[in-house]
Write a protein that holds these residues in place. Structure first.
Motif, PDB file in Angstrom:
ATOM      1  N   GLU A  84      -5.496  -3.185  -6.477  1.00  0.00           N
ATOM      2  CA  GLU A  84      -5.451  -1.985  -7.352  1.00  0.00           C
ATOM      3  C   GLU A  84      -6.344  -1.104  -7.144  1.00  0.00           C
ATOM      4  OE1 GLU A  84      -2.990  -1.924  -9.423  1.00  0.00           O
ATOM      5  OE2 GLU A  84      -2.272  -3.961  -9.017  1.00  0.00           O
ATOM      6  N   GLU A  85      -7.008  -1.269  -5.878  1.00  0.00           N
ATOM      7  CA  GLU A  85      -8.026  -0.229  -5.562  1.00  0.00           C
ATOM      8  C   GLU A  85      -7.201   1.137  -5.003  1.00  0.00           C
ATOM      9  OE1 GLU A  85     -12.109   0.578  -2.912  1.00  0.00           O
ATOM     10  OE2 GLU A  85     -10.997  -1.301  -2.805  1.00  0.00           O
ATOM     11  N   VAL A 130      -5.789  12.655   0.550  1.00  0.00           N
ATOM     12  CA  VAL A 130      -4.548  12.149   0.346  1.00  0.00           C
ATOM     13  C   VAL A 130      -5.368  10.793  -0.366  1.00  0.00           C
ATOM     14  CG1 VAL A 130      -2.846  10.523   1.307  1.00  0.00           C
ATOM     15  CG2 VAL A 130      -3.394  12.924   2.135  1.00  0.00           C
ATOM     16  N   GLU A 131      -4.692  10.232  -1.431  1.00  0.00           N
ATOM     17  CA  GLU A 131      -4.873   8.891  -2.027  1.00  0.00           C
ATOM     18  C   GLU A 131      -3.990   7.981  -1.679  1.00  0.00           C
ATOM     19  OE1 GLU A 131      -7.595  10.750  -5.556  1.00  0.00           O
ATOM     20  OE2 GLU A 131      -5.465  10.176  -6.038  1.00  0.00           O
ATOM     21  N   ILE A 132      -4.310   6.583  -1.376  1.00  0.00           N
ATOM     22  CA  ILE A 132      -3.572   5.547  -1.049  1.00  0.00           C
ATOM     23  C   ILE A 132      -4.115   4.204  -2.395  1.00  0.00           C
ATOM     24  CG2 ILE A 132      -2.761   6.055   1.291  1.00  0.00           C
ATOM     25  CD1 ILE A 132      -4.840   3.737   2.077  1.00  0.00           C
ATOM     26  N   ARG A 133      -2.967   3.524  -2.613  1.00  0.00           N
ATOM     27  CA  ARG A 133      -3.418   2.483  -3.320  1.00  0.00           C
ATOM     28  C   ARG A 133      -2.887   0.924  -2.757  1.00  0.00           C
ATOM     29  NH1 ARG A 133      -0.848   3.501  -9.100  1.00  0.00           N
ATOM     30  NH2 ARG A 133       0.847   3.069  -8.013  1.00  0.00           N
ATOM     31  N   ASN A 134      -3.782   0.046  -3.353  1.00  0.00           N
ATOM     32  CA  ASN A 134      -3.353  -1.437  -2.811  1.00  0.00           C
ATOM     33  C   ASN A 134      -2.706  -2.111  -3.973  1.00  0.00           C
ATOM     34  OD1 ASN A 134      -2.995  -3.956  -2.064  1.00  0.00           O
ATOM     35  ND2 ASN A 134      -5.207  -4.554  -1.463  1.00  0.00           N
ATOM     36  N   ILE A 188       0.867  -1.090  -0.006  1.00  0.00           N
ATOM     37  CA  ILE A 188       0.164  -0.131  -0.113  1.00  0.00           C
ATOM     38  C   ILE A 188       1.005   1.300  -0.049  1.00  0.00           C
ATOM     39  CG2 ILE A 188      -1.788   1.388   1.325  1.00  0.00           C
ATOM     40  CD1 ILE A 188      -2.864  -1.264   2.176  1.00  0.00           C
ATOM     41  N   HIS A 189       0.733   2.119  -0.952  1.00  0.00           N
ATOM     42  CA  HIS A 189       1.371   3.355  -0.995  1.00  0.00           C
ATOM     43  C   HIS A 189       0.689   4.676  -1.077  1.00  0.00           C
ATOM     44  CE1 HIS A 189       3.911   0.141  -2.593  1.00  0.00           C
ATOM     45  NE2 HIS A 189       5.075   0.641  -2.143  1.00  0.00           N
ATOM     46  N   ILE A 190       1.176   5.683  -0.763  1.00  0.00           N
ATOM     47  CA  ILE A 190       0.346   7.065  -0.908  1.00  0.00           C
ATOM     48  C   ILE A 190       0.895   7.659  -2.221  1.00  0.00           C
ATOM     49  CG2 ILE A 190       0.392   9.331   0.136  1.00  0.00           C
ATOM     50  CD1 ILE A 190       1.172   8.314   2.758  1.00  0.00           C
ATOM     51  N   PRO A 215     -16.397  11.021  -3.303  1.00  0.00           N
ATOM     52  CA  PRO A 215     -16.462   9.819  -2.485  1.00  0.00           C
ATOM     53  C   PRO A 215     -14.962   9.478  -1.882  1.00  0.00           C
ATOM     54  CG  PRO A 215     -15.519   9.333  -4.941  1.00  0.00           C
ATOM     55  CD  PRO A 215     -15.797  10.800  -4.705  1.00  0.00           C
ATOM     56  N   GLY A 216     -15.010   8.606  -0.972  1.00  0.00           N
ATOM     57  CA  GLY A 216     -13.633   8.203  -0.092  1.00  0.00           C
ATOM     58  C   GLY A 216     -14.129   7.962   1.280  1.00  0.00           C
TER      59      GLY A 216
END
Length: 242
Positions: free
Chosen positions: A197-198, A162-166, A150-152, A209-210
């Motif tokens: 990948e979300e 802030v957006e993070i991704r798997n 998981i990264h920012i 959203p979020g």
């Protein structure tokens, strides 16, 4: 009449001797001197009378005759004044002895000093002090960022999200994970599940959203460097942006 005068003189002399003998050594001297003085005064009275009478009458006084004794010898005149003066002991002469001068001290002869052999003295050599040299303090090693899936990927300071991704192929449970604003030390606790990948958008306050952190104020500083840091449930840093 002469006999009467002689008796009176003898009585006077006896009284004088008795008084004289009763005196001490000094009293006897003073008493004798006083007696002589009185005797001289008494003798001066008839002498003055005779001188005064000789001026008025030119007839000389007849000298008394001495009657011879029956055996033809001249009588021995009896002393009317029989003074038994004691022998005066002169006062002792005081002899002043002049003190002798102080003795002269003769200095002891100076000889060559005899060297005295002294035992050798052991010289203690102090051992060097071992000083433990500590290495200069260094900055603590930076905590390495754990390799995570998981990264920012984005920090939008203006919009406060802030957006993070798997990046894995398996879903990740976000309960216990935290997103922290490092400059202000504001922390947001995450929850939910992030699919492979979300991308998840995390809002500091509210958004759609979020995920809403619902903090009371803005978190990200627009005018200063304010990294976003992501920590896993073990408290380990897994991602940092920028």
């Amino acid at each position: 009449m002469i006999e009467t005068i002689k008796k009176q003189l003898n009585a006077l002399l006896t009284a004088w001797k008795t008084t004289y003998n009763q005196q001490g050594q000094t009293g006897k001297i003073l008493f004798a001197m006083l007696s002589v003085f009185l005797f001289c005064c008494l003798c001066s009275i008839p002498i003055s009378v005779l001188r005064f009478g000789s001026r008025g009458a030119s007839t000389p006084m007849p000298s008394p005759g001495i009657f011879p004794t029956s055996d033809g010898t001249q009588p021995t005149p009896t002393s009317l004044l029989d003074f038994d003066f004691p022998t005066l002991t002169p006062f002792p002469t005081l002899t002043f002895s002049v003190p002798s001068p102080f003795p002269t001290f003769t200095p002891a002869p100076t000889g060559s000093p005899t060297p005295t052999s002294l035992p050798p003295t052991a010289t203690l050599t102090s051992l060097p002090t071992m000083t433990a040299t500590q290495p200069p303090p260094t900055d603590p090693p930076a905590t390495p960022t754990r390799v995570s899936s998981i990264h920012i990927i984005t920090v939008n300071k203006a919009e406060e999200y802030v957006e993070i991704r798997n990046d894995t192929n398996a879903p990740v449970n976000l309960r216990g994970w935290r997103l922290v604003s490092e400059l202000g030390n504001q922390s947001c606790a995450l929850r939910g599940t992030l699919e492979p990948e979300e991308i998840l958008r995390i809002w500091a306050r509210r958004g759609n959203p979020g995920f809403d952190c619902r903090l009371g104020s803005n978190v990200w500083s627009d005018n200063a460097l304010d990294p976003a840091v992501l920590y896993n449930p073990e408290g380990e840093e897994v991602s940092r942006f920028p």
